[in-house]
Each structure stands twice: as structure tokens, then as C-alpha cells.
Design a protein around this motif. Structure first.
Motif, PDB file in Angstrom:
ATOM      1  N   ILE A   1       0.848  -1.194   0.000  1.00  0.00           N
ATOM      2  CA  ILE A   1       0.000   0.000   0.000  1.00  0.00           C
ATOM      3  C   ILE A   1       0.887   1.249   0.000  1.00  0.00           C
ATOM      4  O   ILE A   1       0.633   2.202  -0.741  1.00  0.00           O
ATOM      5  CB  ILE A   1      -0.961  -0.001   1.206  1.00  0.00           C
ATOM      6  N   SER A   2       1.947   1.233   0.803  1.00  0.00           N
ATOM      7  CA  SER A   2       2.808   2.417   0.926  1.00  0.00           C
ATOM      8  C   SER A   2       3.541   2.752  -0.367  1.00  0.00           C
ATOM      9  O   SER A   2       3.844   3.916  -0.607  1.00  0.00           O
ATOM     10  CB  SER A   2       3.803   2.246   2.067  1.00  0.00           C
ATOM     11  N   VAL A   3       3.819   1.756  -1.214  1.00  0.00           N
ATOM     12  CA  VAL A   3       4.484   2.038  -2.492  1.00  0.00           C
ATOM     13  C   VAL A   3       3.482   2.130  -3.646  1.00  0.00           C
ATOM     14  O   VAL A   3       3.873   2.298  -4.793  1.00  0.00           O
ATOM     15  CB  VAL A   3       5.585   0.998  -2.822  1.00  0.00           C
ATOM     16  N   GLY A   4       2.200   2.002  -3.327  1.00  0.00           N
ATOM     17  CA  GLY A   4       1.172   2.181  -4.344  1.00  0.00           C
ATOM     18  C   GLY A   4       0.878   0.967  -5.201  1.00  0.00           C
ATOM     19  O   GLY A   4       0.288   1.084  -6.265  1.00  0.00           O
ATOM     20  N   SER A   5       1.272  -0.222  -4.729  1.00  0.00           N
ATOM     21  CA  SER A   5       1.030  -1.419  -5.536  1.00  0.00           C
ATOM     22  C   SER A   5      -0.108  -2.281  -5.003  1.00  0.00           C
ATOM     23  O   SER A   5      -0.251  -3.436  -5.402  1.00  0.00           O
ATOM     24  CB  SER A   5       2.310  -2.248  -5.652  1.00  0.00           C
ATOM     25  N   PHE A   6      -0.903  -1.727  -4.111  1.00  0.00           N
ATOM     26  CA  PHE A   6      -2.109  -2.382  -3.626  1.00  0.00           C
ATOM     27  C   PHE A   6      -3.102  -1.289  -3.283  1.00  0.00           C
ATOM     28  O   PHE A   6      -2.693  -0.211  -2.838  1.00  0.00           O
ATOM     29  CB  PHE A   6      -1.824  -3.258  -2.392  1.00  0.00           C
ATOM     30  N   PRO A   7      -4.395  -1.513  -3.493  1.00  0.00           N
ATOM     31  CA  PRO A   7      -5.391  -0.462  -3.222  1.00  0.00           C
ATOM     32  C   PRO A   7      -5.343   0.029  -1.775  1.00  0.00           C
ATOM     33  O   PRO A   7      -5.147  -0.753  -0.846  1.00  0.00           O
ATOM     34  CB  PRO A   7      -6.727  -1.158  -3.503  1.00  0.00           C
TER      35      PRO A   7
END
Length: 81
Positions: free
Chosen positions: A24-30
Motif C-alpha cells: 500500500i505504501s508504495v502504491g502497488s495495492f489499493p
């Protein structure tokens, strides 16, 4: 239309909490939706994320590559085993 929210996504997709939040923190999960002191995920966003993983897998199989987040240069953490 109100989206359907789900509470537990780590079990169905096989990610630990730490891996989930790292992605989530790197933007690869919603990103989750915060409701008071709890969080939920929009079910359709999680389903789309899963569909993208399937497409990546299928594309990698077509090109002879591998998929799964093991790219050393990637900022995305690998999937939990």
C-alpha cells in the motif's frame, strides 16, 4: 452506488499484514478506506488488483518470463511465501 467494502483481504490473497501495508505504501495495492478506528477495502478494487496479477502471470507465461514480484530492481516488495 455505495461500494461493497471488505475487512479481511490478507487471508484471501495470501499476503501478511506487513507485506500488505508495504505494498500500500508504495502504491502497488489499493488503499483502504478508514471508518472510525477500522479499515476496509473496496471489494471491486481488490478484485481488479487480483485480475491484474492474473494478467501479469499470463503475459509472463506467454513471453517465457516469471512473475511474482521477484524483480531485484523493483520498488515493490515480493509476495509473501
Amino acid at each position: 452506488m455505495v461500494p461493497h467494502l471488505v475487512q479481511h483481504v490478507h487471508a484471501p490473497i495470501g499476503l501478511s499484514n506487513s507485506t500488505l501495508y508495504s505494498r500500500i505504501s508504495v502504491g502497488s495495492f489499493p488503499k483502504p478506506v478508514t471508518l472510525g478506528s477500522s479499515v476496509r477495502w473496496v471489494e471491486s478494487e481488490v478484485e481488479a488488483w487480483i485480475s491484474e496479477r492474473v494478467s501479469e502471470r499470463d503475459h509472463a507465461n506467454e513471453t517465457g518470463g516469471t512473475a511474482g514480484g521477484t524483480d531485484q530492481d523493483s520498488s515493490v516488495p515480493p509476495l509473501a511465501a
